[in-house]
Design an enzyme around this catalytic site. Structure first.
Site, PDB file in Angstrom:
ATOM      1  CG  ASP A  87      35.156 152.507 -39.030  1.00 37.73           C
ATOM      2  OD1 ASP A  87      35.347 153.586 -38.423  1.00 37.73           O
ATOM      3  OD2 ASP A  87      34.044 152.201 -39.494  1.00 37.73           O
TER       4      ASP A  87
ATOM      5  CB  SER B 173      35.023 156.582 -39.526  1.00 34.64           C
ATOM      6  OG  SER B 173      33.900 155.753 -39.440  1.00 34.64           O
TER       7      SER B 173
ATOM      8  CG  HIS C 122      29.000 155.755 -45.684  1.00 30.91           C
ATOM      9  ND1 HIS C 122      28.858 154.456 -45.241  1.00 30.91           N
ATOM     10  CD2 HIS C 122      29.191 156.506 -44.575  1.00 30.91           C
ATOM     11  CE1 HIS C 122      28.970 154.430 -43.914  1.00 30.91           C
ATOM     12  NE2 HIS C 122      29.170 155.671 -43.489  1.00 30.91           N
TER      13      HIS C 122
ATOM     14  CE  LYS D  91      31.614 152.656 -42.029  1.00 31.10           C
ATOM     15  NZ  LYS D  91      32.306 153.612 -41.139  1.00 31.10           N
TER      16      LYS D  91
ATOM     17  NE  ARG E  27      35.090 158.877 -34.521  1.00 31.43           N
ATOM     18  CZ  ARG E  27      34.349 158.757 -35.631  1.00 31.43           C
ATOM     19  NH1 ARG E  27      34.256 157.614 -36.284  1.00 31.43           N
ATOM     20  NH2 ARG E  27      33.700 159.788 -36.108  1.00 31.43           N
TER      21      ARG E  27
END
Ligand code: URA
Length: 433
Positions: free
Chosen positions: A161, A183, A82, A187, A168
């Site tokens: 999230d 966040s 990520h 996930k 956000r």
């Protein structure tokens, strides 16, 4: 407990208990707390700061806002990657199929565009028919059949999230370490992975503009992951210029496919290979970094990684023909090249501004639910360090909305700084944690 009391406590610099954080996250996810109260609390948190204990409570609540997957029927290591977000960052589209082709399973949950940064889901949805909103059952089937599946947060997985990410995005509460950490880690941990590679961006196109902040974010996320007994590696990588040659949804998908077709030149391919190799180490399918890199290169050059991508596109409803001819993807009808007005060296590129230009020209959302023009894109001709003469191309824009062309072209031109003397080009990979 009233939400306004918790907003007031944070506004006045207080520390919320785990129970209070849980009350907010649960109330917001279930719809009992409205957007405006949660937005006020987010802004208070960003301005006043959050303790480690509050951050840990936020991660925990967001993670358990939905189910935490397990994959007992998939016998190979489950590993994901990520990024904290950047401009031109389409690595997931290459890394996920390449890692799958090398023997790890990649149950990837990604996000949409966030502030000025692009989102993996939007790039995938530039492929006609591609569905990122699979049911849990479909997600499991695609993962088992293809070795990877590419979806967004759902009502079932990381629903907190899903809502907070969108909120956000439109309330200027993105660039805050505890929120980014919660966040991402909520996930990723919900995916049921054994290991994770984090690409933490630093520079003027990243949410963390300075190396120290990026390092602190990396440490925070690595700490959370290791506490949950996951194998986690973080790379701190440069975002002082767009990654690769293209910025925009469809054009980035084309660049990713071109890379999967075997074009391994340049920093974008270099970073894809590095991140995937690290995934193989984290998943313990390789123990030597150089051998891992070589295996990743082979998986691309043999066509195995592209084949995985083709399979996942097909299984998720997209048109697999893009893998053979990515030019079938949308491209803006109007094309305009911006050229250097003076000779010299490129010493600065306003990277976040390039992301905002694509967004403002229709390539992103200004409000929740806006439709995206996937064809808006930029081709970068002059990266940092390039020597240019008067009239040399800096960037070509593809777009459909002529009404904003003059303003956008002026903004594009202003994003490049040309100086007589060269400046050092920051290294792509700064540090590995
Ligand atoms: N990526 C995420 O998933 N969340 C953030 O907050 C930033 C980048």
């Amino acid at each position: 407990m009233r939400p306004q009391d918790l907003i007031e406590k944070k506004r006045d610099g207080g520390e919320l208990t785990a129970g209070e954080v849980a009350h907010l996250v649960r109330g917001y996810t279930s719809g009992q707390i409205p957007d405006y109260q949660m937005a006020a609390w987010l802004m208070a948190g960003l301005l006043r700061g959050m303790s480690d204990a509050e951050t840990a409570a936020l991660v925990e609540e967001m993670l358990h806002s939905g189910i935490v997957l397990e994959h007992p029927d998939i016998p190979i290591p489950k590993v994901d990657k990520h990024s904290t977000g950047g401009v031109g960052d389409k690595t997931s589209l290459v890394v996920a199929p390449a890692a799958a082709a090398c023997g790890v399973a990649v149950p990837m949950i990604s996000g949409r565009a966030l502030a000025h940064t692009g989102g993996t889901l939007d790039k995938l949805e530039a492929i006609p028919g591609f569905r990122t909103g699979l049911s849990l059952d479909e997600f499991r089937k695609v993962l088992a059949e293809c070795g990877l599946a590419l979806i967004g947060q759902t009502e079932e997985i990381a629903p907190a999230d899903r809502k907070l990410y969108a909120l956000r995005d439109v309330t200027a509460t993105v660039p805050f370490r505890p929120f980014i950490c919660a966040s991402i880690m909520s996930k990723k941990l919900a995916e049921g992975i054994d290991g994770l590679v984090l690409d933490v961006k630093t520079g003027n196109g990243a949410f963390m503009r300075h190396d120290d902040d990026a390092r602190a974010l990396a440490r925070m996320m690595v700490g959370v992951g290791r506490q949950m007994e996951k194998r986690v590696t973080a790379l701190i990588t440069d975002m002082n210029q767009p990654l690769g040659r293209w910025v925009g949804n469809a054009v980035e998908t084309v660049e990713a496919i071109t890379t999967l077709q075997g074009d391994l030149k340049g920093p974008f391919a270099e970073l894809c290979i590095e991140l995937t190799a690290r995934m193989l180490l984290v998943g313990a399918v390789e123990s030597d970094l150089e051998e891992a890199r070589e295996r990743v290169r082979r998986s691309i050059l043999s066509g195995a990684a592209l084949d995985r991508f083709r399979r996942v596109i097909e299984r998720q409803g997209g048109d697999p023909q893009v893998c053979d001819d990515p030019r079938i993807l949308a491209r803006g009808e109007i094309q305009r090249t911006i050229c250097a007005g003076r000779a010299g060296h490129i010493v600065n590129i306003e990277t976040a501004e390039l992301g905002r230009i694509v967004m403002d020209w229709g390539g992103g959302r200004l409000q929740l639910g806006d439709r995206i023009d996937y064809g808006v894109g930029l081709e970068i001709h002059a990266p940092l360090g390039e020597k240019v003469a008067v009239g040399d191309p800096l960037v070509t824009a593809w777009y459909n909305d002529q009404s904003r062309a003059d303003l956008m072209e002026a903004r594009l031109k202003a994003a490049w700084e040309i100086a007589e003397c060269p400046a050092p080009v920051p290294p792509l990979i700064r540090e590995v944690l």
